[in-house]
Design an enzyme around this catalytic site. Structure first.
Site, short mmCIF file in Angstrom:
data_model
loop_
_atom_site.label_atom_id
_atom_site.label_comp_id
_atom_site.label_asym_id
_atom_site.label_seq_id
_atom_site.Cartn_x
_atom_site.Cartn_y
_atom_site.Cartn_z
CG ASN A 9 -1.72 1.23 1.42
OD1 ASN A 9 -1.78 2.06 0.51
ND2 ASN A 9 -2.34 1.37 2.58
CE LYS A 11 -0.24 3.33 4.70
NZ LYS A 11 -0.19 3.47 6.14
CG HIS A 95 -5.91 2.03 5.06
ND1 HIS A 95 -5.50 3.00 5.93
CD2 HIS A 95 -4.88 1.15 4.95
CE1 HIS A 95 -4.26 2.71 6.33
NE2 HIS A 95 -3.87 1.61 5.75
CD GLU A 97 -3.01 5.62 6.63
OE1 GLU A 97 -2.97 5.62 5.40
OE2 GLU A 97 -2.12 5.11 7.35
CD GLU A 167 -3.65 -2.37 7.25
OE1 GLU A 167 -2.55 -2.68 6.76
OE2 GLU A 167 -4.23 -1.32 6.97
N GLY A 173 2.21 2.61 10.72
CA GLY A 173 3.15 3.71 10.54
C GLY A 173 3.81 4.15 11.84
CB SER A 213 4.96 -1.27 12.06
OG SER A 213 4.52 0.08 12.21
N GLY A 234 2.77 -1.03 4.32
CA GLY A 234 2.82 0.40 3.99
C GLY A 234 4.25 0.83 3.77
N GLY A 235 4.86 1.39 4.80
CA GLY A 235 6.20 1.96 4.71
C GLY A 235 7.22 1.07 4.02
P1 PGA Z 1 2.63 0.48 7.65
O1 PGA Z 1 1.21 0.64 6.96
O2 PGA Z 1 3.23 -0.83 7.15
O3 PGA Z 1 3.43 1.68 7.21
O4 PGA Z 1 2.42 0.46 9.12
C1 PGA Z 1 0.36 -0.47 6.76
C2 PGA Z 1 -0.94 0.00 6.17
O5 PGA Z 1 -1.42 1.06 6.56
O6 PGA Z 1 -1.51 -0.68 5.28
#
Ligand code: PGA
Length: 254
Positions: A9, A11, A95, A97, A167, A173, A213, A234-235
């Protein structure tokens, strides 16, 4: 036997050229291996370009959101049909967010889910509790509510085109990953609820990803849990070597 599924992802990150290079690096690193399902979800403006970079490879293209209508006067929105037209196989919905920063509620996410499935997309439906909810011992309750509302009128047949991503909001994040035991327990809660809603066979076949994470360091411990069938990254998905290392960890699990 559920096949492991690792999705990136991205983002609201990358540039046109950066997205293309990142996709090309994932394709090259994967080298045609299909033992793990792999997908990347770039921002809308880069879908076509990334789709071209993925052409002929097993890496699937996904989007990060969509609207529930097919077309019309909905300024700024993108329909599931447009995503299919742009070459997408997947769409991430619900998601955290979008739930917490854009105010999306379960009913709206369920509408989008039905629209995306009707258009032929596979849906990655995200659920997860906040830190306050976990500290208040409300994790199971929150997951039950999000799953029940998110899967409203979803039959076993439709569920076969879905993936759920657990999640925990406090792990996204933040560099704070759920322990393998915490994640496994949440996945079991989700699978049990899905079994009540769509039947035990459909729940057993459902791929449930962990997200929050997830890095190459934590991948081994999480991905070997019996109910963790992959990751939504994500990251670490913005760094091809890290993303590929997580795919490699998924491959190692028998
Ligand atoms: P993250 O994000 O791996 O940066 O924690 C995961 C996500 O929001 O799908």
């Amino acid at each position: 036997m559920r096949k492991k599924f690792i999705a990136g992802n991205w983002k609201m990150n990358t540039t046109a050229i950066g997205a293309e290079l990142l996709a090309a690096a994932v394709v090259k690193g994967l080298g045609g291996d299909t033992s793990v399902t792999v997908a990347v979800c770039p921002p809308f403006p880069y879908l076509f370009r990334v789709g071209q970079a993925l052409a002929g490879s097993p890496v699937g293209l996904g989007a990060q959101n969509c609207y529930h209508e097919k077309a019309g006067a909905f300024t700024g929105e993108v329909s599931p049909e447009m995503l299919v037209d742009a070459g997408c196989r997947y769409v991430i919905l619900g998601h955290s967010e979008r739930r917490h920063k854009m105010g999306e509620a379960d009913a709206c996410i369920n509408k989008k889910t039905h629209a995306a499935l009707a258009a032929g997309l596979q849906v990655i439906l995200c659920v997860g509790e906040t830190l306050a909810e976990r500290d208040g011992a409300k994790t199971d309750q929150v997951l039950d509510t999000q799953i029940t509302a998110g899967l409203e009128k979803i039959t076993a047949e439709l569920l076969a085109k879905m993936v759920i991503a657990y999640e925990p909001v406090w792990a996204i994040g933040t560099g704070r990953t759920a322990t393998p035991e915490q994640a496994q327990q949440a996945h079991v809660t989700i699978r049990k609820r899905v079994a009540q809603l769509c039947g035990p066979a459909a729940a057993q076949a459902l791929v449930i990803q962990y997200g929050g994470s997830l890095t190459p360091k934590t991948a081994d411990g999480l991905l070997c849990q019996p109910d963790i069938d992959g990751g939504l990254i994500g990251g670490a998905s913005l760094k091809p070597e890290e993303f590929l290392a997580i795919v490699a960890a998924a491959k190692k699990v028998p």
